[in-house]
Every structure is written in C-alpha cells, then in structure tokens.
Design a protein around this motif. Structure first.
Motif, PDB file in Angstrom:
ATOM      1  N   VAL A 165       0.727  -1.037  -0.095  1.00  0.00           N
ATOM      2  CA  VAL A 165       0.050   0.048   0.078  1.00  0.00           C
ATOM      3  C   VAL A 165       0.697   1.162   0.025  1.00  0.00           C
ATOM      4  CG1 VAL A 165      -1.608   1.307   1.314  1.00  0.00           C
ATOM      5  CG2 VAL A 165      -1.705  -1.289   1.306  1.00  0.00           C
ATOM      6  N   VAL A 166       0.564   2.257  -0.997  1.00  0.00           N
ATOM      7  CA  VAL A 166       1.425   3.586  -0.877  1.00  0.00           C
ATOM      8  C   VAL A 166       0.638   4.433  -0.259  1.00  0.00           C
ATOM      9  CG1 VAL A 166       2.512   5.085  -2.386  1.00  0.00           C
ATOM     10  CG2 VAL A 166       2.445   2.900  -3.199  1.00  0.00           C
ATOM     11  N   LEU A 167       1.199   5.311   0.593  1.00  0.00           N
ATOM     12  CA  LEU A 167       0.544   6.362   1.488  1.00  0.00           C
ATOM     13  C   LEU A 167       1.213   7.614   0.843  1.00  0.00           C
ATOM     14  CD1 LEU A 167       0.926   4.740   4.912  1.00  0.00           C
ATOM     15  CD2 LEU A 167      -1.265   4.516   3.456  1.00  0.00           C
ATOM     16  N   SER A 168       0.415   8.438   0.850  1.00  0.00           N
ATOM     17  CA  SER A 168       0.589   9.979   0.667  1.00  0.00           C
ATOM     18  C   SER A 168       0.742  10.777   1.995  1.00  0.00           C
ATOM     19  CB  SER A 168      -0.325  10.622  -0.142  1.00  0.00           C
ATOM     20  OG  SER A 168      -0.089  10.031  -1.523  1.00  0.00           O
ATOM     21  N   PRO A 169       1.108  12.108   2.118  1.00  0.00           N
ATOM     22  CA  PRO A 169       0.850  12.730   3.319  1.00  0.00           C
ATOM     23  C   PRO A 169      -0.426  12.947   3.948  1.00  0.00           C
ATOM     24  CG  PRO A 169       2.541  13.794   1.938  1.00  0.00           C
ATOM     25  CD  PRO A 169       1.740  12.615   1.049  1.00  0.00           C
ATOM     26  N   GLY A 170      -0.656  12.583   5.078  1.00  0.00           N
ATOM     27  CA  GLY A 170      -1.873  12.532   5.780  1.00  0.00           C
ATOM     28  C   GLY A 170      -2.904  11.245   5.648  1.00  0.00           C
ATOM     29  N   GLU A 171      -2.106  10.456   5.054  1.00  0.00           N
ATOM     30  CA  GLU A 171      -2.628   8.982   4.955  1.00  0.00           C
ATOM     31  C   GLU A 171      -2.073   7.970   5.884  1.00  0.00           C
ATOM     32  OE1 GLU A 171      -4.287   9.102   0.286  1.00  0.00           O
ATOM     33  OE2 GLU A 171      -2.331   8.078   0.916  1.00  0.00           O
ATOM     34  N   SER A 172      -2.785   6.840   6.414  1.00  0.00           N
ATOM     35  CA  SER A 172      -2.305   6.039   7.331  1.00  0.00           C
ATOM     36  C   SER A 172      -2.748   4.751   6.796  1.00  0.00           C
ATOM     37  CB  SER A 172      -2.876   6.398   8.753  1.00  0.00           C
ATOM     38  OG  SER A 172      -4.152   6.274   8.732  1.00  0.00           O
ATOM     39  N   TYR A 173      -2.200   3.619   7.494  1.00  0.00           N
ATOM     40  CA  TYR A 173      -2.600   2.226   7.306  1.00  0.00           C
ATOM     41  C   TYR A 173      -2.233   1.507   8.390  1.00  0.00           C
ATOM     42  CZ  TYR A 173      -2.186  -2.567   5.339  1.00  0.00           C
ATOM     43  OH  TYR A 173      -2.470  -4.067   5.189  1.00  0.00           O
ATOM     44  N   GLY A 174      -2.934   0.514   8.746  1.00  0.00           N
ATOM     45  CA  GLY A 174      -2.951  -0.113  10.073  1.00  0.00           C
ATOM     46  C   GLY A 174      -3.651  -1.547  10.132  1.00  0.00           C
ATOM     47  N   ILE A 175      -3.179  -2.420  11.134  1.00  0.00           N
ATOM     48  CA  ILE A 175      -3.605  -3.642  11.171  1.00  0.00           C
ATOM     49  C   ILE A 175      -3.702  -4.029  12.520  1.00  0.00           C
ATOM     50  CG2 ILE A 175      -3.147  -6.214  10.701  1.00  0.00           C
ATOM     51  CD1 ILE A 175      -1.193  -5.216   8.557  1.00  0.00           C
ATOM     52  N   LEU A 176      -4.978  -4.297  12.928  1.00  0.00           N
ATOM     53  CA  LEU A 176      -5.290  -4.761  14.361  1.00  0.00           C
ATOM     54  C   LEU A 176      -5.844  -6.009  14.602  1.00  0.00           C
ATOM     55  CD1 LEU A 176      -5.469  -3.768  17.485  1.00  0.00           C
ATOM     56  CD2 LEU A 176      -7.734  -2.733  16.806  1.00  0.00           C
ATOM     57  N   ASN A 177      -4.882  -6.918  15.157  1.00  0.00           N
ATOM     58  CA  ASN A 177      -5.575  -8.240  15.306  1.00  0.00           C
ATOM     59  C   ASN A 177      -5.711  -9.033  14.047  1.00  0.00           C
ATOM     60  OD1 ASN A 177      -5.629  -8.218  18.219  1.00  0.00           O
ATOM     61  ND2 ASN A 177      -7.696  -7.116  18.418  1.00  0.00           N
ATOM     62  N   GLY A 178      -4.999  -8.494  13.106  1.00  0.00           N
ATOM     63  CA  GLY A 178      -4.993  -9.416  11.752  1.00  0.00           C
ATOM     64  C   GLY A 178      -5.815  -8.626  10.680  1.00  0.00           C
ATOM     65  N   LYS A 179      -6.806  -7.574  11.246  1.00  0.00           N
ATOM     66  CA  LYS A 179      -7.413  -6.934  10.287  1.00  0.00           C
ATOM     67  C   LYS A 179      -6.781  -5.581   9.892  1.00  0.00           C
ATOM     68  CE  LYS A 179     -11.615  -9.323  12.177  1.00  0.00           C
ATOM     69  NZ  LYS A 179     -13.154  -9.266  12.755  1.00  0.00           N
ATOM     70  N   GLU A 180      -7.255  -5.300   8.631  1.00  0.00           N
ATOM     71  CA  GLU A 180      -6.635  -4.018   8.088  1.00  0.00           C
ATOM     72  C   GLU A 180      -7.679  -3.028   8.283  1.00  0.00           C
ATOM     73  OE1 GLU A 180      -5.859  -4.338   4.032  1.00  0.00           O
ATOM     74  OE2 GLU A 180      -4.474  -5.979   4.109  1.00  0.00           O
ATOM     75  N   PHE A 181      -7.070  -1.797   8.596  1.00  0.00           N
ATOM     76  CA  PHE A 181      -7.997  -0.612   8.772  1.00  0.00           C
ATOM     77  C   PHE A 181      -7.149   0.814   8.212  1.00  0.00           C
ATOM     78  CE2 PHE A 181      -5.303  -0.554  12.695  1.00  0.00           C
ATOM     79  CZ  PHE A 181      -5.055   0.641  12.922  1.00  0.00           C
ATOM     80  N   ARG A 182      -8.071   1.807   7.824  1.00  0.00           N
ATOM     81  CA  ARG A 182      -7.650   3.114   7.417  1.00  0.00           C
ATOM     82  C   ARG A 182      -8.265   4.070   8.029  1.00  0.00           C
ATOM     83  NH1 ARG A 182      -5.021   2.213   2.133  1.00  0.00           N
ATOM     84  NH2 ARG A 182      -4.453   4.277   1.986  1.00  0.00           N
ATOM     85  N   TYR A 183      -7.696   5.130   8.317  1.00  0.00           N
ATOM     86  CA  TYR A 183      -8.273   6.575   8.783  1.00  0.00           C
ATOM     87  C   TYR A 183      -8.585   7.397   7.680  1.00  0.00           C
ATOM     88  CZ  TYR A 183      -6.625   4.726  13.327  1.00  0.00           C
ATOM     89  OH  TYR A 183      -6.568   4.337  14.524  1.00  0.00           O
ATOM     90  N   GLU A 184      -9.383   8.377   7.906  1.00  0.00           N
ATOM     91  CA  GLU A 184      -9.549   9.428   6.841  1.00  0.00           C
ATOM     92  C   GLU A 184      -8.262  10.192   6.963  1.00  0.00           C
ATOM     93  OE1 GLU A 184     -12.961  11.602   7.865  1.00  0.00           O
ATOM     94  OE2 GLU A 184     -14.392  10.068   7.491  1.00  0.00           O
ATOM     95  N   LYS A 185      -8.096  11.012   5.853  1.00  0.00           N
ATOM     96  CA  LYS A 185      -6.689  11.606   5.667  1.00  0.00           C
ATOM     97  C   LYS A 185      -6.878  12.857   6.534  1.00  0.00           C
ATOM     98  CE  LYS A 185      -4.134  13.888   2.084  1.00  0.00           C
ATOM     99  NZ  LYS A 185      -3.956  14.030   0.602  1.00  0.00           N
ATOM    100  N   GLU A 186      -5.589  13.031   7.445  1.00  0.00           N
ATOM    101  CA  GLU A 186      -5.557  14.196   8.345  1.00  0.00           C
ATOM    102  C   GLU A 186      -4.455  14.840   7.825  1.00  0.00           C
ATOM    103  OE1 GLU A 186      -6.486  12.854  12.407  1.00  0.00           O
ATOM    104  OE2 GLU A 186      -5.940  10.998  11.735  1.00  0.00           O
ATOM    105  N   ASN A 187      -4.424  16.288   8.068  1.00  0.00           N
ATOM    106  CA  ASN A 187      -3.274  17.262   8.065  1.00  0.00           C
ATOM    107  C   ASN A 187      -2.571  17.422   9.322  1.00  0.00           C
ATOM    108  OD1 ASN A 187      -1.529  18.981   6.716  1.00  0.00           O
ATOM    109  ND2 ASN A 187      -3.294  20.873   7.139  1.00  0.00           N
TER     110      ASN A 187
END
Length: 298
Positions: free
Chosen positions: A196-218
C-alpha cells in the motif's frame, strides 16, 4: 549494582532508566549486544535423549579397548568446530542497537543524518558498516522517522516493511497493532505480500490481523513527540498499555470491558490528568496504589 546483576536484568528486559545507563557504561557493552544478536541465529537441534543415551552406552560396550586412533580424529573435529564458530561470529552483522525503557524517549541520528525519535519501550538496530549500500532499520515498538534523501530506506518490523526514499513517517508495532502514518513524501507499506502506498496525511493499520484505514488528516508530526498519546477508534486495552509504557505503572482493569473503542488522548506529563482523560469518557474511577492503578466502575 554488580555487573552480573545488570546483565541478568538486561536479559530479562527489566532495567530501570538508571540501570540501563549503568549497563551502557560496561566495558563489554558492545560485545554483549553483539552476542545477543548472534544468539538469534542459533537453534539447538532436537535430540531424543533416550535414543542418544542408548547409542552411547551400546557403543561403549562394543568399542575395542584400543582407541588410539580416535584422539587425532577428535582433535581435528574440535579444530573444525572452533574454526566454523569463529568464522560464523565474525561474519554476523555488526548491529548498532538503541533502546528505551518505560517513560523515556530518545533521539537517534543514523549514519546518513536521518533522524529517529524513539518512543518508550522501543528499540531500533542497524548495521552501520553496510549502511552506505543498504539503509535498513529493525524496529520493535514505535518510532518517528525523518529520512534523508538517498537510496531506498526500509524499516523492518515483525508485522510489515515500510519503504521510502526520503520522507517523514511514524511506525508503531505493538503486540497485535501495526500502524503507519505518512507526514511527508510517500511511504510504501508491505504486509503479507500486499503493498500500500501512502501520501501525506494517509495511514494504514492492522489490528488483530484486520486491516483498517483512517480518513486523511493534516498533521505535521505524531503527538507523542509533544508528550501526548493520541488514539483514534482503538480498543481501550491499547490505551491502557500505552499508559503503562509512559508512566511505568501496572493498570488493573478487572470487570472492565477493555474492548470498548476509544478516540482521544492523554498527556505524558501529569498522571492524574492522564487518568481523568481515560476514565471520564467511560464513567470509571481509579485508585492509585504504589506502582499500580486500579480501574473501577463508577
């Protein structure tokens, strides 16, 4: 504290901040950290003790009394073992390791002037001898990176690999949580052969084996750099564990549903204010008892 006691507590990951500094002053500190790295490459073979014993005793009974031919062979074997061991140890990576204890952070400068801010109870290691050809950092815990432009820069964790050329980003790898946030440039995160490629303000996460993404933040940098831990849609248990790292306490949460989702923050500079930030949204009370905090229902 005696040298032996310091080493034992270091092996048990139980050093206090003062003891860690004392440990770093030992004459053989570098050798000890290298030895710990070397041991990771060894794995004892599985041995059937009974079978081995029977083989030895049977051989002992059947072997003729004259064993003069055996001594030269044993000497050759011993030389080969010592020689192989020396070569193996000499060719291991010469890793430089930095680590933090509870309630402490530290700033590290890498060989190319890249910067690493290491959060509490975290460690990074890298091979400075091969840094020019391969910019790689091993991370356990949480760190904020400001990477100087140059060749590919990789952060290796148990949960994934973060790859960049020159940028600013935060990586958290704690138990069942893996989280990457990009602040500048671009970041490639690889997990289980998926990238996964992230740009400024973007995130990527995995919690207990499940992927999640947050809304873009400045955001310009992670809040923990300013002594404040922030959480967004994470279980209360994650908040409690981070609180323990920042304040060097144990939190008891019996009969509390720690799977409840939390969005909020707590300060690292005032334990009572931090506890109120955690307990008030859930109508909880707390009791301080020496080095532990007991959470109770209101």
């Amino acid at each position: 504290m005696k040298r032996e006691e310091l080493i034992q507590k270091w092996l048990d990951h139980a050093l206090t901040p003062e003891e860690l500094e004392a440990f770093k002053q030992l004459d053989d500190y570098e050798e000890l950290t290298k030895m710990q790295t070397a041991l990771q490459y060894f794995k004892a073979p599985e041995v059937d003790v009974n079978s081995a014993y029977n083989t030895v005793t049977t051989t002992k009974k059947d072997t003729p009394k004259s064993t003069t031919w055996l001594m030269p062979l044993l000497k050759i074997a011993a030389i080969l073992v010592i020689g192989f061991g020396t070569y193996f140890y000499a060719t291991l990576p010469t890793l430089t390791t930095h680590e933090t204890v509870v309630a402490h952070k530290t700033r590290i400068e890498l060989p190319d002037t890249s910067e690493v801010m290491l959060n509490a109870v975290s460690s990074v290691s890298f091979d400075k001898d091969t840094w020019t050809d391969k910019r790689e950092v091993n991370l356990n815990g949480e760190a904020y990176f400001k990477v100087a432009k140059g060749k590919t820069f990789s952060v290796l964790t148990d949960d994934g690999i973060v790859t960049v050329l020159g940028t600013e980003f935060n990586v958290k790898q704690r138990n069942h949580l893996f989280e990457v946030f990009c602040y500048e440039g671009s970041v490639k995160v690889t997990h289980n052969d998926k990238s996964v490629v992230l740009s400024p303000g973007e995130s990527y996460g995995i919690l207990n084996g499940k992927e999640f993404r947050y809304e873009k933040e400045n955001l310009k940098e992670p809040t923990w750099i300013r002594n404040e831990s922030s959480f967004k849609s994470l279980p209360l248990q994650e908040v409690i564990q981070e609180f323990e790292r920042q304040y060097d306490v144990t939190v008891e949460a019996k009969n509390i549903d720690t799977s409840q989702i939390v969005t909020g923050s707590f300060t690292h500079t005032n334990i009572d204010t931090a506890l109120q930030s955690i307990t008030l949204p859930f109508n909880l009370k707390y009791q301080k008892k020496q080095h532990s905090i007991i959470l109770k229902r209101d």
